[in-house]
Design a protein around this motif. Structure first.
Motif, PDB file in Angstrom:
ATOM      1  N   THR A  73       0.835  -1.201   0.000  1.00  0.00           N
ATOM      2  CA  THR A  73       0.000   0.000   0.000  1.00  0.00           C
ATOM      3  C   THR A  73       0.872   1.255   0.000  1.00  0.00           C
ATOM      4  O   THR A  73       0.608   2.216  -0.737  1.00  0.00           O
ATOM      5  CB  THR A  73      -0.946  -0.006   1.216  1.00  0.00           C
ATOM      6  OG1 THR A  73      -1.774  -1.163   1.136  1.00  0.00           O
ATOM      7  CG2 THR A  73      -1.797   1.248   1.266  1.00  0.00           C
ATOM      8  N   GLU A  74       1.911   1.241   0.816  1.00  0.00           N
ATOM      9  CA  GLU A  74       2.817   2.395   0.861  1.00  0.00           C
ATOM     10  C   GLU A  74       3.540   2.583  -0.465  1.00  0.00           C
ATOM     11  O   GLU A  74       3.702   3.708  -0.952  1.00  0.00           O
ATOM     12  CB  GLU A  74       3.835   2.222   2.004  1.00  0.00           C
ATOM     13  CG  GLU A  74       4.865   3.317   2.100  1.00  0.00           C
ATOM     14  CD  GLU A  74       4.301   4.702   2.404  1.00  0.00           C
ATOM     15  OE1 GLU A  74       5.062   5.676   2.279  1.00  0.00           O
ATOM     16  OE2 GLU A  74       3.107   4.825   2.768  1.00  0.00           O
ATOM     17  N   LEU A  75       3.975   1.494  -1.081  1.00  0.00           N
ATOM     18  CA  LEU A  75       4.633   1.593  -2.381  1.00  0.00           C
ATOM     19  C   LEU A  75       3.673   2.147  -3.426  1.00  0.00           C
ATOM     20  O   LEU A  75       4.043   3.028  -4.213  1.00  0.00           O
ATOM     21  CB  LEU A  75       5.168   0.225  -2.816  1.00  0.00           C
ATOM     22  CG  LEU A  75       5.861   0.176  -4.164  1.00  0.00           C
ATOM     23  CD1 LEU A  75       7.050   1.141  -4.222  1.00  0.00           C
ATOM     24  CD2 LEU A  75       6.310  -1.238  -4.468  1.00  0.00           C
ATOM     25  N   ALA A  80       2.030   6.561  -6.934  1.00  0.00           N
ATOM     26  CA  ALA A  80       0.994   7.503  -7.361  1.00  0.00           C
ATOM     27  C   ALA A  80       1.439   8.935  -7.152  1.00  0.00           C
ATOM     28  O   ALA A  80       1.209   9.802  -8.000  1.00  0.00           O
ATOM     29  CB  ALA A  80      -0.305   7.228  -6.605  1.00  0.00           C
ATOM     30  N   GLU A  81       2.098   9.194  -6.034  1.00  0.00           N
ATOM     31  CA  GLU A  81       2.608  10.530  -5.748  1.00  0.00           C
ATOM     32  C   GLU A  81       3.669  10.935  -6.778  1.00  0.00           C
ATOM     33  O   GLU A  81       3.669  12.057  -7.272  1.00  0.00           O
ATOM     34  CB  GLU A  81       3.224  10.556  -4.340  1.00  0.00           C
ATOM     35  CG  GLU A  81       3.750  11.894  -3.913  1.00  0.00           C
ATOM     36  CD  GLU A  81       4.350  11.826  -2.511  1.00  0.00           C
ATOM     37  OE1 GLU A  81       5.565  12.043  -2.397  1.00  0.00           O
ATOM     38  OE2 GLU A  81       3.598  11.533  -1.572  1.00  0.00           O
ATOM     39  N   ALA A  82       4.541  10.008  -7.123  1.00  0.00           N
ATOM     40  CA  ALA A  82       5.596  10.310  -8.097  1.00  0.00           C
ATOM     41  C   ALA A  82       5.012  10.577  -9.483  1.00  0.00           C
ATOM     42  O   ALA A  82       5.498  11.438 -10.206  1.00  0.00           O
ATOM     43  CB  ALA A  82       6.600   9.152  -8.172  1.00  0.00           C
ATOM     44  N   ARG A  83       3.958   9.854  -9.847  1.00  0.00           N
ATOM     45  CA  ARG A  83       3.316  10.085 -11.142  1.00  0.00           C
ATOM     46  C   ARG A  83       2.642  11.451 -11.201  1.00  0.00           C
ATOM     47  O   ARG A  83       2.551  12.044 -12.262  1.00  0.00           O
ATOM     48  CB  ARG A  83       2.276   8.992 -11.408  1.00  0.00           C
ATOM     49  CG  ARG A  83       2.864   7.741 -11.964  1.00  0.00           C
ATOM     50  CD  ARG A  83       1.754   6.791 -12.407  1.00  0.00           C
ATOM     51  NE  ARG A  83       2.093   5.485 -11.897  1.00  0.00           N
ATOM     52  CZ  ARG A  83       1.411   4.816 -10.986  1.00  0.00           C
ATOM     53  NH1 ARG A  83       0.301   5.297 -10.495  1.00  0.00           N
ATOM     54  NH2 ARG A  83       1.817   3.650 -10.567  1.00  0.00           N
ATOM     55  N   GLY A  84       2.182  11.917 -10.046  1.00  0.00           N
ATOM     56  CA  GLY A  84       1.471  13.187  -9.993  1.00  0.00           C
ATOM     57  C   GLY A  84       2.366  14.404 -10.076  1.00  0.00           C
ATOM     58  O   GLY A  84       1.903  15.510 -10.245  1.00  0.00           O
ATOM     59  N   ARG A  85       3.645  14.200  -9.974  1.00  0.00           N
ATOM     60  CA  ARG A  85       4.592  15.345  -9.993  1.00  0.00           C
ATOM     61  C   ARG A  85       4.759  15.890 -11.366  1.00  0.00           C
ATOM     62  O   ARG A  85       4.700  15.382 -12.355  1.00  0.00           O
ATOM     63  CB  ARG A  85       5.946  14.911  -9.451  1.00  0.00           C
ATOM     64  CG  ARG A  85       5.877  14.628  -7.978  1.00  0.00           C
ATOM     65  CD  ARG A  85       7.211  14.275  -7.433  1.00  0.00           C
ATOM     66  NE  ARG A  85       7.034  13.927  -6.017  1.00  0.00           N
ATOM     67  CZ  ARG A  85       8.004  13.532  -5.250  1.00  0.00           C
ATOM     68  NH1 ARG A  85       9.217  13.437  -5.725  1.00  0.00           N
ATOM     69  NH2 ARG A  85       7.801  13.228  -4.006  1.00  0.00           N
TER      70      ARG A  85
END
Length: 85
Positions: A73-75, A80-85
């Motif tokens: 879940t953390e990965l 997802a956070e990295a894709r949103g950058r």
């Protein structure tokens, strides 16, 4: 080797053919090479299990299923956070 016919959208075929041509390959050769480099779900699971066993042998790391789920879940969150950058 026998050939097989595969039905895919024309746009997908054109894209794959362009990628193959850029690598100096025919579409047939490119797809054959691609099939050799990809793992089936069973092969991925087997490789993951061997990696888990090696890690446990090396340092005793053996997460419980719930710990593994939390890590997954953390990965997923970080990806997802990295894709949103």
């Amino acid at each position: 080797m026998a050939d097989a016919n595969i039905r895919i959208p024309e746009e997908a075929k054109d894209r794959l053919a362009a990628i193959a041509a850029a690598e100096g390959l025919s579409l047939r050769a490119y797809l054959a090479r691609l099939a050799e480099t990809l793992l089936t779900p069973a092969e991925r699971a087997e490789r993951a299990e061997r990696a888990r066993a090696a890690l446990q042998d090396w340092n005793g790391y053996a997460p419980t299923p719930s710990e593994q789920q939390e890590l997954d879940t953390e990965l997923d969150r970080r990806l997802a956070e990295a894709r949103g950058r």
